[in-house]
Motif scaffolding. Structure first.
Motif, short mmCIF file in Angstrom:
data_model
loop_
_atom_site.label_atom_id
_atom_site.label_comp_id
_atom_site.label_asym_id
_atom_site.label_seq_id
_atom_site.Cartn_x
_atom_site.Cartn_y
_atom_site.Cartn_z
N UNK A 222 0.84 -1.20 0.00
CA UNK A 222 0.00 0.00 0.00
C UNK A 222 0.87 1.25 0.00
N UNK A 223 0.48 2.26 -0.76
CA UNK A 223 1.22 3.52 -0.73
C UNK A 223 0.74 4.42 0.41
N UNK A 224 1.54 5.40 0.73
CA UNK A 224 1.14 6.41 1.71
C UNK A 224 -0.16 7.09 1.27
N UNK A 225 -1.09 7.22 2.20
CA UNK A 225 -2.34 7.93 1.94
C UNK A 225 -2.83 8.53 3.24
N UNK A 226 -4.06 9.02 3.27
CA UNK A 226 -4.55 9.79 4.43
C UNK A 226 -4.51 8.98 5.72
N UNK A 227 -4.92 7.73 5.68
CA UNK A 227 -4.92 6.93 6.90
C UNK A 227 -3.52 6.77 7.47
N UNK A 228 -2.54 6.62 6.57
CA UNK A 228 -1.16 6.50 7.03
C UNK A 228 -0.73 7.79 7.72
N UNK A 229 -1.01 8.93 7.10
CA UNK A 229 -0.60 10.22 7.67
C UNK A 229 -1.26 10.44 9.02
N UNK A 230 -2.56 10.16 9.13
CA UNK A 230 -3.26 10.34 10.41
C UNK A 230 -2.69 9.41 11.48
N UNK A 231 -2.37 8.18 11.10
CA UNK A 231 -1.79 7.23 12.06
C UNK A 231 -0.41 7.67 12.51
N UNK A 232 0.36 8.19 11.57
CA UNK A 232 1.70 8.68 11.88
C UNK A 232 1.63 9.85 12.87
N UNK A 233 0.74 10.79 12.63
CA UNK A 233 0.59 11.93 13.53
C UNK A 233 0.14 11.47 14.91
N UNK A 234 -0.76 10.51 14.95
CA UNK A 234 -1.25 9.99 16.23
C UNK A 234 -0.11 9.35 17.02
N UNK A 235 0.74 8.60 16.35
CA UNK A 235 1.90 7.98 17.02
C UNK A 235 2.81 9.05 17.59
N UNK A 236 3.05 10.08 16.80
CA UNK A 236 3.89 11.19 17.25
C UNK A 236 3.27 11.84 18.49
N UNK A 237 1.98 12.15 18.44
CA UNK A 237 1.30 12.85 19.52
C UNK A 237 1.24 12.02 20.80
N UNK A 238 0.95 10.74 20.68
CA UNK A 238 0.78 9.89 21.86
C UNK A 238 2.11 9.57 22.54
N UNK A 239 3.17 9.45 21.75
CA UNK A 239 4.46 9.05 22.32
C UNK A 239 5.38 10.22 22.65
N UNK A 240 5.23 11.30 21.91
CA UNK A 240 6.16 12.42 22.11
C UNK A 240 5.41 13.76 22.11
N UNK A 241 4.43 13.93 22.99
CA UNK A 241 3.60 15.14 22.95
C UNK A 241 4.36 16.43 23.24
N UNK A 242 5.48 16.34 23.98
CA UNK A 242 6.19 17.57 24.35
C UNK A 242 7.26 17.98 23.35
N UNK A 243 7.45 17.18 22.32
CA UNK A 243 8.49 17.53 21.35
C UNK A 243 8.22 18.88 20.69
N UNK A 244 6.95 19.27 20.58
CA UNK A 244 6.65 20.54 19.92
C UNK A 244 7.04 21.74 20.78
N UNK A 245 7.50 21.47 22.01
CA UNK A 245 7.97 22.54 22.89
C UNK A 245 9.47 22.48 23.13
N UNK A 246 10.13 21.43 22.65
CA UNK A 246 11.57 21.29 22.87
C UNK A 246 12.34 22.08 21.82
N UNK A 247 13.12 23.04 22.29
CA UNK A 247 13.85 23.93 21.38
C UNK A 247 14.79 23.16 20.45
N UNK A 248 15.43 22.12 20.98
CA UNK A 248 16.36 21.35 20.16
C UNK A 248 15.65 20.72 18.97
N UNK A 249 14.36 20.46 19.10
CA UNK A 249 13.57 19.92 18.01
C UNK A 249 13.03 21.03 17.11
N UNK A 250 12.29 21.96 17.69
CA UNK A 250 11.59 22.94 16.85
C UNK A 250 12.53 23.94 16.18
N UNK A 251 13.73 24.16 16.74
CA UNK A 251 14.68 25.08 16.12
C UNK A 251 15.44 24.44 14.96
#
Length: 456
Positions: A317-346
């Protein structure tokens, strides 16, 4: 007999456009000398090439002057493919085109003819001259002492790639990324020796993969998986405008606060999951228990999405909407504070400051960077340009604070109710509607480093 242009052809069947895609594995002397010269620059850290040169008879004022002139050549121009969503396609870099031409041509005369118009003619002529002068030096110090081992490695790498059916992994990438490749364009893979080293380098651009390989390298699993990692970057980059626009839309439609920074990380995350995860496991028979990437954000997210990636590969299967939504969910559930870490966002930043010294200070503070933009003015137009990107937005105010703060409040709806004393130093961070962070530093006496620390 010295073989300056050792070329061994590895044919891989990719079925793109119903034809065979050719991968050419070779040694490019021009490229090797060019990279040798780059590594001799004062701006480069200590390395094996510099060590060998410094202790040689060539370490004199005449050759050091040539190195200095080489270092001053401006071969670094770029342009963006404006119709593609921001950051979804790599900018065209003139340095990459020059290196591509070094690999694909047999003589310096051919290289100059092929490269006419990419950089100014005087720059191109000087570049070719400096490579010519340093070719015998490179051969004496680096290539000839390692020639037998290196040429044996090229034969072994070619056989290893063939024995392990490399065409399968290329074909897998095309399907997974929903991408395509014109089979009339070959991949050119260029290796060069890296003596007295415990690691190898890797870089990909256009239709090229280049790598310096340590002369005592005997196991090729890591090298091969990294080569595919870099190849997957190229396949991702070659997605059609339609595919990239759809993927961009899926991220923008997702309601998660993490969606933007998950998007910024996705290219490296997928290439790592595929190359360092999937390919390595197939070669070794088990998943690599070590880190897959030297940066924690890429390493950890790649390992978390690995089951999702392999499920899509197994189902073809190729990348499509379900894949993107699942990927974002994995990011959010496992690493919710990454969007506040300067080493990441900078890592992805757009900086506005009226003090150009701040640019180098920020590069020192946040050395790892993927996409960067800088502007030495804080005006309506510069803010609007910054707002049109999904990057972390950094505004450093060092004068006329009241006026600049009022301008920011007018341009960013999220600041409508923001109350702050313009006469005092502060550091503030806001999550914007586009899910990027806005960082505002009001500098009076403190250093930029001290102001960033206040955000942690």
């Amino acid at each position: 007999m010295k073989n300056k242009f050792l070329i061994l052809f590895l044919l891989l069947t990719a079925f793109a456009f119903g034809q065979k895609t050719t991968f050419k594995i070779k040694y490019s002397e021009k490229l090797a000398v060019f990279i040798f010269l780059q590594n001799l620059s004062e701006d480069y850290p200590e390395n094996v090439f510099k060590t060998e040169f410094i202790k040689s008879k060539y370490n004199n004022e005449h050759y050091k002057d040539i190195i200095s002139k080489f270092n001053q050549l401006n071969i670094f121009y770029s342009f963006r493919f404006e119709e593609y969503p921001y950051g979804s396609k790599k900018n065209m870099q003139t340095e990459d085109i020059l290196k591509k031409n070094m690999i694909e041509t047999e003589t310096l005369a051919d290289f100059k003819l092929r490269s006419m118009g990419i950089v100014p003619n005087k720059t191109l002529s000087d570049l070719a001259e400096y490579i010519s002068v340093f070719t015998p030096i490179y051969n004496e110090l680096i290539y000839n002492p390692n020639k037998d081992k290196f040429e044996k490695q090229i034969v072994e790498i070619t056989k290893y790639a063939s024995d392990n059916q490399a065409e399968h992994y290329f074909e897998t990438g095309l399907l997974f990324y929903n991408s395509a490749w014109d089979a009339s364009i070959p991949f050119e893979i260029a290796f060069y020796p890296l003596p007295n080293s415990k690691g190898f380098t890797a870089q990909a651009f256009c239709n090229n993969f280049i790598s310096a390989i340590q002369t005592d390298l005997e196991s090729y699993k890591d090298l091969f998986s990294v080569m595919l990692h870099e190849t997957y970057h190229i396949i991702y980059d070659e997605q059609s405008l339609e595919v990239k626009t759809e993927i961009d839309g899926y991220f923008k439609e997702n309601k998660s606060n993490c969606s933007n920074y998950a998007y910024q990380l996705m290219n490296e995350a997928l290439a790592t999951a595929l190359g360092n995860g999937y390919v390595y496991e197939k070669l070794d028979g088990k998943v690599d228990p070590n880190d897959w990437y030297g940066r924690k954000y890429i390493n950890l997210i790649a390992k978390q999405i690995y089951p999702l990636v392999t499920a899509y590969i197994e189902q073809k299967k190729p990348i499509e909407k379900n894949f993107i939504d699942s990927y974002i969910k994995i990011y959010e559930e496992n690493f919710p504070n990454w969007i506040n870490e300067l080493d990441n966002i900078m890592t992805y930043r757009y900086v506005l400051t009226e003090n150009e010294k701040d640019f180098s200070l920020i590069r020192q503070l946040f050395r790892y960077r993927s996409r960067t933009e800088y502007d030495s003015a804080i005006t309506e137009s510069s803010i609007e340009k910054m707002q049109n990107t999904p990057l972390t937005k950094v505004v450093i105010i060092s004068k006329n604070s009241k006026e600049k703060i009022a301008l920011l409040k007018r341009k960013f709806p999220e600041l409508k109710n923001w109350k702050v004393n313009a006469n005092k130093e502060f550091s503030e961070k806001f999550l914007l509607e586009d899910k990027s962070q806005l960082i505002i530093l009001n500098q009076k006496e403190a250093t930029i480093e001290a102001l960033f620390k206040l955000l942690k």
